[in-house]
Design a protein around this motif. Structure first.
Motif, PDB file in Angstrom:
ATOM      1  N   ILE A  68      -5.231   3.766  -7.751  1.00 34.89           N
ATOM      2  CA  ILE A  68      -6.581   3.202  -7.562  1.00 34.89           C
ATOM      3  C   ILE A  68      -6.575   1.700  -7.829  1.00 34.89           C
ATOM      4  O   ILE A  68      -7.158   0.918  -7.078  1.00 34.89           O
ATOM      5  CB  ILE A  68      -7.596   3.916  -8.480  1.00 34.89           C
ATOM      6  CG1 ILE A  68      -7.832   5.349  -8.002  1.00 34.89           C
ATOM      7  CG2 ILE A  68      -8.921   3.155  -8.507  1.00 34.89           C
ATOM      8  CD1 ILE A  68      -8.756   6.147  -8.905  1.00 34.89           C
ATOM      9  N   LEU A  69      -5.896   1.288  -8.895  1.00 37.10           N
ATOM     10  CA  LEU A  69      -5.832  -0.143  -9.205  1.00 37.10           C
ATOM     11  C   LEU A  69      -5.106  -0.917  -8.103  1.00 37.10           C
ATOM     12  O   LEU A  69      -5.488  -2.043  -7.777  1.00 37.10           O
ATOM     13  CB  LEU A  69      -5.126  -0.354 -10.541  1.00 37.10           C
ATOM     14  CG  LEU A  69      -5.946  -0.018 -11.790  1.00 37.10           C
ATOM     15  CD1 LEU A  69      -5.100  -0.199 -13.041  1.00 37.10           C
ATOM     16  CD2 LEU A  69      -7.187  -0.910 -11.865  1.00 37.10           C
ATOM     17  N   GLU A  70      -4.073  -0.304  -7.543  1.00 40.09           N
ATOM     18  CA  GLU A  70      -3.375  -0.958  -6.433  1.00 40.09           C
ATOM     19  C   GLU A  70      -4.311  -1.133  -5.239  1.00 40.09           C
ATOM     20  O   GLU A  70      -4.375  -2.210  -4.626  1.00 40.09           O
ATOM     21  CB  GLU A  70      -2.159  -0.136  -6.024  1.00 40.09           C
ATOM     22  CG  GLU A  70      -1.374  -0.757  -4.873  1.00 40.09           C
ATOM     23  CD  GLU A  70      -0.183   0.089  -4.461  1.00 40.09           C
ATOM     24  OE1 GLU A  70       0.337  -0.139  -3.344  1.00 40.09           O
ATOM     25  OE2 GLU A  70       0.229   0.970  -5.243  1.00 40.09           O
ATOM     26  N   SER A  71      -5.067  -0.072  -4.929  1.00 37.94           N
ATOM     27  CA  SER A  71      -6.000  -0.140  -3.808  1.00 37.94           C
ATOM     28  C   SER A  71      -7.107  -1.151  -4.079  1.00 37.94           C
ATOM     29  O   SER A  71      -7.468  -1.954  -3.207  1.00 37.94           O
ATOM     30  CB  SER A  71      -6.597   1.244  -3.552  1.00 37.94           C
ATOM     31  OG  SER A  71      -7.508   1.198  -2.477  1.00 37.94           O
ATOM     32  N   ILE A  72      -7.639  -1.144  -5.307  1.00 40.76           N
ATOM     33  CA  ILE A  72      -8.713  -2.084  -5.659  1.00 40.76           C
ATOM     34  C   ILE A  72      -8.202  -3.520  -5.622  1.00 40.76           C
ATOM     35  O   ILE A  72      -8.905  -4.436  -5.164  1.00 40.76           O
ATOM     36  CB  ILE A  72      -9.284  -1.735  -7.049  1.00 40.76           C
ATOM     37  CG1 ILE A  72     -10.096  -0.441  -6.976  1.00 40.76           C
ATOM     38  CG2 ILE A  72     -10.165  -2.872  -7.574  1.00 40.76           C
ATOM     39  CD1 ILE A  72     -10.643   0.019  -8.321  1.00 40.76           C
ATOM     40  N   SER A  73      -6.998  -3.727  -6.119  1.00 52.71           N
ATOM     41  CA  SER A  73      -6.430  -5.082  -6.119  1.00 52.71           C
ATOM     42  C   SER A  73      -6.323  -5.632  -4.703  1.00 52.71           C
ATOM     43  O   SER A  73      -6.696  -6.779  -4.423  1.00 52.71           O
ATOM     44  CB  SER A  73      -5.049  -5.070  -6.789  1.00 52.71           C
ATOM     45  OG  SER A  73      -5.143  -4.652  -8.134  1.00 52.71           O
ATOM     46  N   ILE A  74      -5.799  -4.796  -3.792  1.00 57.52           N
ATOM     47  CA  ILE A  74      -5.629  -5.242  -2.409  1.00 57.52           C
ATOM     48  C   ILE A  74      -6.987  -5.504  -1.754  1.00 57.52           C
ATOM     49  O   ILE A  74      -7.188  -6.546  -1.119  1.00 57.52           O
ATOM     50  CB  ILE A  74      -4.826  -4.196  -1.603  1.00 57.52           C
ATOM     51  CG1 ILE A  74      -3.394  -4.131  -2.129  1.00 57.52           C
ATOM     52  CG2 ILE A  74      -4.836  -4.546  -0.115  1.00 57.52           C
ATOM     53  CD1 ILE A  74      -2.568  -3.021  -1.510  1.00 57.52           C
ATOM     54  N   THR A  75      -7.923  -4.558  -1.917  1.00 58.50           N
ATOM     55  CA  THR A  75      -9.236  -4.733  -1.266  1.00 58.50           C
ATOM     56  C   THR A  75     -10.018  -5.889  -1.881  1.00 58.50           C
ATOM     57  O   THR A  75     -10.770  -6.569  -1.176  1.00 58.50           O
ATOM     58  CB  THR A  75     -10.058  -3.440  -1.369  1.00 58.50           C
ATOM     59  OG1 THR A  75     -10.103  -3.002  -2.735  1.00 58.50           O
ATOM     60  CG2 THR A  75      -9.475  -2.345  -0.503  1.00 58.50           C
ATOM     61  N   THR A  76      -9.845  -6.135  -3.188  1.00 60.51           N
ATOM     62  CA  THR A  76     -10.555  -7.249  -3.822  1.00 60.51           C
ATOM     63  C   THR A  76     -10.034  -8.586  -3.314  1.00 60.51           C
ATOM     64  O   THR A  76     -10.807  -9.467  -2.922  1.00 60.51           O
ATOM     65  CB  THR A  76     -10.408  -7.186  -5.352  1.00 60.51           C
ATOM     66  OG1 THR A  76     -10.958  -5.962  -5.832  1.00 60.51           O
ATOM     67  CG2 THR A  76     -11.142  -8.341  -6.007  1.00 60.51           C
ATOM     68  N   ILE A  77      -8.720  -8.742  -3.323  1.00 55.78           N
ATOM     69  CA  ILE A  77      -8.126 -10.028  -2.890  1.00 55.78           C
ATOM     70  C   ILE A  77      -8.420 -10.296  -1.413  1.00 55.78           C
ATOM     71  O   ILE A  77      -8.936 -11.365  -1.044  1.00 55.78           O
ATOM     72  CB  ILE A  77      -6.601 -10.020  -3.147  1.00 55.78           C
ATOM     73  CG1 ILE A  77      -6.321  -9.959  -4.645  1.00 55.78           C
ATOM     74  CG2 ILE A  77      -5.954 -11.263  -2.522  1.00 55.78           C
ATOM     75  CD1 ILE A  77      -4.867  -9.711  -4.991  1.00 55.78           C
TER      76      ILE A  77
END
Length: 421
Positions: free
Chosen positions: A333-342
C-alpha cells in the motif's frame, strides 16, 4: 520499524523503475487530463455567462411572431402586430404581478455627426426602464430619463463603440450633435458596451415618444417589456405566460397553443434555463474527466496486480521468515501511495500549468467574424481545491489498488508462495 518499511518501499521502487514509471504515467495522465477538461469546461461556461450579460429577473419580454397554424378563418403565416393596448391588457389581466409596460421600437437610420462623418446604424426608442432592465450604465453623460419622454425631447444616447467610430477614440461627445434622417439631436450620454458583440454596439437611443412622433408610428410596438414582481420563479411565470398568451390569442385571433405567434419570455425563467444548461455542461465535463481518472485508476490497479504477482515468491520468503500479513499489505500500500502521490502531484502541477498557459495564450481572446467580434475561452482555469481533491481521490484509489492484490497474496501459504515463479 515504519522508517525501515519506507526504505523497503524506496528500494522496491528503485528496483522496478520501468514498472513504477508506467504506473506513474497512468496517474499523471489521469490527473492532467481531468484538470485540463475541467478548465476547458469552465472556459466555455465563463464565455457563455459573460457574453450573455446580466438578466433583469423582473422583466418579461413579449415579442410578435408569425402564426404557425390556421385559426379563426385566417391562414398560417400571418404576422401578429403589438401596440400599447397589449401592454394595457397585461396590466388589467394581472395587476398584482405586472407593474408597468414599456413599448420598444427600432429602425434603420442614417446618422451624420457634426464632423460630417456619416454611418448607417440602428435607431432605437429608449425608456428609462429599458436601460434599467438591461443593467445599462453610462460611461459619460447620462441615460434617457422620464422628462425626455414626457417632453419628446430630441436627445440621444449613443453606444460607446459607435461613438468611437464617429468621433474617434477618447473624444468628448456629450453635448455634440447628430443628424438622424435629417433631424438634429443632441447627445446627452454614452452607453457602456462591453464589446462589439453586444446587440447595442451600433445603436443610437432616442426617447420612445420622440421616435413615434418623428416617424409617425402611433402606438405600434416592436416589442413590449413588462416590469413585473413575483414572477421570478418558473412556476409563477408559467401560470402568467399561459394567462397572457390566452388573452392575446383572443384579442389577435390566433391559436392559444401556437407559441410561434407571440413569444413571451421572463428573465427569471431564462436564468433558470441557463443555469440548467450550465449545470449540464459541467456534468458532461466532470463525466468525461471522471472516466479519464478511472482509466488512470485502472492502469494503477493492473500494474500493481502484476507487481504483486511478480513478488509472490518474495512475499513467501518474508512470511517464512516471520513477516506478518499486515506488514506485507502495508508495504504494498505504501508503495502504491508513494507512486500515486509523487506522480499525482506532477499531474496536478502539469494540469494547472497547462490551464494557465491556455488562459495566457487564448483566454479572453477575441474572434473576428466579419464585422462582429466575439470573446471566447474566458478564464479556462480550475480552482486549487478541485485539483487537490482529484489528486487525493487518485491517491486513495492507488491505496485500494495496492491493498486488494496484496491481501489476496497474504492468504497464500508460504510453501505455495515459495514455489511461485
Amino acid at each position: 520499524m515504519f522508517l525501515d518499511l519506507l526504505f523497503e518501499v524506496r528500494d522496491a521502487i528503485k528496483r522496478n523503475k520501468l514498472r513504477s514509471a508506467a504506473t506513474g504515467f497512468a496517474v499523471t495522465s489521469g490527473i492532467f487530463l481531468l484538470i485540463v477538461l475541467l478548465g476547458a469546461g469552465n472556459g466555455l461556461i465563463h464565455t457563455l455567462e459573460n457574453n450573455m450579460g446580466e438578466m433583469a429577473l423582473d422583466a418579461v419580454s413579449v415579442s410578435p411572431g408569425w402564426t404557425s397554424t390556421a385559426f379563426g378563418g385566417y391562414e398560417r403565416g400571418r404576422r401578429i402586430e403589438l401596440d400599447d393596448s397589449d401592454g394595457e391588457l397585461s396590466l388589467r389581466l394581472d395587476p398584482e404581478h405586472v407593474l408597468s409596460f414599456h413599448p420598444e421600437y427600432s429602425k434603420s437610420a442614417t446618422i451624420t455627426a457634426d464632423n460630417n462623418k456619416t454611418l448607417s446604424t440602428t435607431l432605437r426608442g429608449g425608456t428609462p426602464y429599458l436601460f434599467e432592465s438591461n443593467n445599462d450604465k453610462a460611461t459619460a453623460g447620462r441615460l434617457l430619463n422620464k422628462l425626455d419622454l414626457d417632453e419628446k425631447r430630441r436627445v440621444a444616447v449613443i453606444a460607446a463603440p459607435l461613438a468611437e467610430r464617429l468621433f474617434g477614440k477618447d473624444i468628448e461627445v456629450v453635448s455634440r450633435y447628430l443628424k438622424i434622417d435629417g433631424s438634429m439631436y443632441q447627445i446627452v450620454g454614452v452607453l457602456y458596451v462591453k464589446d462589439n458583440t453586444s446587440q447595442y454596439a451600433e445603436t443610437v437611443f432616442v426617447p420612445q415618444s420622440t421616435l413615434r412622433l418623428i416617424y409617425n408610428l402611433g402606438n405600434k410596438a416592436e416589442d413590449l417589456t413588462l416590469k413585473t414582481q413575483g414572477l421570478e420563479q418558473s412556476e409563477n411565470f408559467n401560470v402568467f405566460e399561459k394567462l397572457l398568451r390566452k388573452a392575446l390569442a383572443l384579442k389577435h385571433t390566433f391559436d392559444p397553443n401556437d407559441w410561434r405567434a407571440v413569444y413571451i419570455s421572463g428573465g427569471g425563467d431564462q436564468a433558470e434555463t441557463m443555469d440548467t444548461a450550465f449545470g449540464a455542461i459541467r456534468k458532461a465535463f466532470w463525466f468525461l474527466g471522471i472516466l479519464t481518472l478511472l482509466s488512470g485508476v485502472t492502469g494503477v490497479s493492473n500494474i500493481m496486480l502484476i507487481s504483486v504477482r511478480e513478488r509472490t515468491h518474495e512475499f513467501g520468503i518474508r512470511k517464512a521468515l516471520g513477516a506478518r500479513p499486515w506488514h506485507i499489505i502495508l508495504m504494498v500500500i505504501l508503495e502504491s501511495i508513494s507512486i500515486t502521490t509523487i506522480f499525482g502531484y506532477l499531474g496536478m502541477v502539469a494540469g494547472i500549468a497547462f490551464c494557465e498557459y491556455m488562459n495566457a495564450a487564448v483566454g479572453n481572446s477575441t474572434l473576428d467574424i466579419g464585422e462582429v467580434q466575439m470573446e471566447y475561452f474566458q478564464d479556462p482555469t480550475v480552482g486549487l481545491d478541485i485539483c487537490i481533491e482529484a489528486t487525493l481521490v487518485m491517491i486513495i484509489a492507488g491505496a485500494v489498488a495496492g491493498f486488494i492484490p496484496a491481501r489476496k497474496t497474504t492468504k497464500i501459504k508460504p510453501i505455495e508462495a515459495l514455489q511461485a515463479r
